[in-house]
Design an enzyme around this catalytic site. Structure first.
Site, PDB file in Angstrom:
ATOM      1  N   TYR A  62      42.114  43.288  49.389  1.00  0.00           N
ATOM      2  CA  TYR A  62      41.190  42.944  48.304  1.00  0.00           C
ATOM      3  C   TYR A  62      41.730  41.771  47.489  1.00  0.00           C
ATOM      4  O   TYR A  62      41.023  40.802  47.215  1.00  0.00           O
ATOM      5  CB  TYR A  62      40.974  44.161  47.403  1.00  0.00           C
ATOM      6  N   SER A 118      40.256  38.542  40.114  1.00  0.00           N
ATOM      7  CA  SER A 118      40.852  39.828  39.772  1.00  0.00           C
ATOM      8  C   SER A 118      42.318  39.665  39.400  1.00  0.00           C
ATOM      9  O   SER A 118      43.010  38.787  39.937  1.00  0.00           O
ATOM     10  CB  SER A 118      40.740  40.779  40.970  1.00  0.00           C
TER      11      SER A 118
END
Length: 342
Positions: free
Chosen positions: A153, A128
């Site tokens: 995350y 990501s």
């Protein structure tokens, strides 16, 4: 005809990737746990677009179920694995950190172990853009240090990259991590800005605009993401080969790669809202909010390595991609997936 495992096959990127692989003649085994982080009905409807294809098989299972994962790999002779399943969302990680530990850490270790013991030719996995965290230098390049994540995350995604490198180095497992930049398009996630904005504008409700609108995102259309995933999966890294992402001497001799996949053109959040207003013919009512914990002001992908090594660049402008999303949203009454029952 390769047989490819796609994890997260009922997810946004997973469904589109599986469909593309099936269209070109690959066999696809998809897995997903169909959890309720967002509407399971949306996930089941995505699956329905795949299940009529003779080359597709589906199995409901969780990544963290070690026994189930071992059985899955033993039952199928996979050529490659495209790992797109994960607990997503920056803000949700503040509320439910255990979900990220289970799926993104334990689940990823299970994927690596199964790939190692079943001689998988190539593991391609989703990382990501959030790994860039507090970095201030733009655009983000793969060789930048990413030691300061600003969300759990992001930390789990950086951990995935490190774990993948250790398996590539120790066991010769070819791995490629893809740092996705704000993916959007038809069948997208209901917790993402484009979905939230579209539904609120259509329902005459105000939209929450964080950091008072002073945000820029490298919005990347789903078709471009899928093209990048498939092309990088087809390109298996070899030990000792220097990637264009390494600006100096090779950082590692392992068959391990990291690539940004972004539109290489950050868009102000207010421009995205303007595209929506023009397409819908409705003026948005904006509720300006401060920056949220875990968010960053701007993302911007340097994709020179993807261009040099893989020969691909995303091409879809935000106006075109936004129009495609709105057309799908209205035609499918996508608001029903998140609309509260009367």
């Amino acid at each position: 005809m390769p047989r490819i495992l796609v994890t997260g096959a009922a997810g946004f990127i997973g469904m589109h990737t599986a469909r593309r692989l099936l269209q070109r003649g690959d066999e696809v085994v998809g897995i997903d746990n169909l959890n309720d982080y967002y509407s399971p009905a949306l996930k089941n409807d995505r699956l329905a677009t795949l299940q009529g294809h003779p080359g597709f098989q589906f199995r409901k299972t969780s990544l963290e179920d070690r026994g189930a994962m071992r059985e899955l790999f033993a039952a199928h002779s996979f050529d490659r694995v495209i790992h797109l399943a994960a607990q997503a969302g920056v803000r949700y990680s503040l509320q439910n950190p255990e979900a990220y530990s289970d799926s993104n850490l334990t689940g990823f270790i299970n994927i690596l172990e199964c790939c190692r013991h079943h001689n998988i030719a190539h593991l391609t996995y989703a990382s990501s853009s959030s790994v860039y965290g507090a970095n201030r230098k733009l655009p983000f390049h793969e060789s930048d240090r990413v030691d300061h994540p600003v969300s759990l995350y992001a930390a789990t995604k950086k951990a995935n990259e490190l774990l993948a490198h250790s398996y590539s180095h120790l066991f010769g497992l070819p791995t490629t991590g893809l740092r996705f930049f704000t993916v959007y398009g038809p069948w997208g996630r209901p917790d993402m800005a484009l979905w939230l904005f579209t539904q609120a504008i259509l329902e005459g409700k105000p939209i929450r605009v964080f950091n008072h609108g002073h945000m820029r995102r490298d919005f990347t259309y789903i078709d471009d993401i899928v093209e990048g995933v498939v092309r990088t999966s087809d390109r298996i890294p070899t030990a000792g080969e220097q990637s264009a992402a390494e600006t100096e001497a090779p950082l590692s001799s392992a068959p391990w790669r990291i690539y940004n996949i972004g539109n290489n053109q950050p868009v102000p959040l207010l421009e995205l809202i303007s595209c929506l207003e023009q397409k819908l013919g409705i003026k948005a009512v904006m509720d300006l909010q401060p920056m949220q914990p875990g968010d960053v002001e701007a993302t911007y992908a340097d994709i020179s390595a993807l261009q040099a090594d893989v020969g691909f660049s995303p091409v879809t402008p935000i106006s075109t991609g936004t129009a495609h999303f709105v057309d799908w949203f209205i035609a499918s009454d996508a608001g029903r997936y998140t609309r509260e029952p009367v």
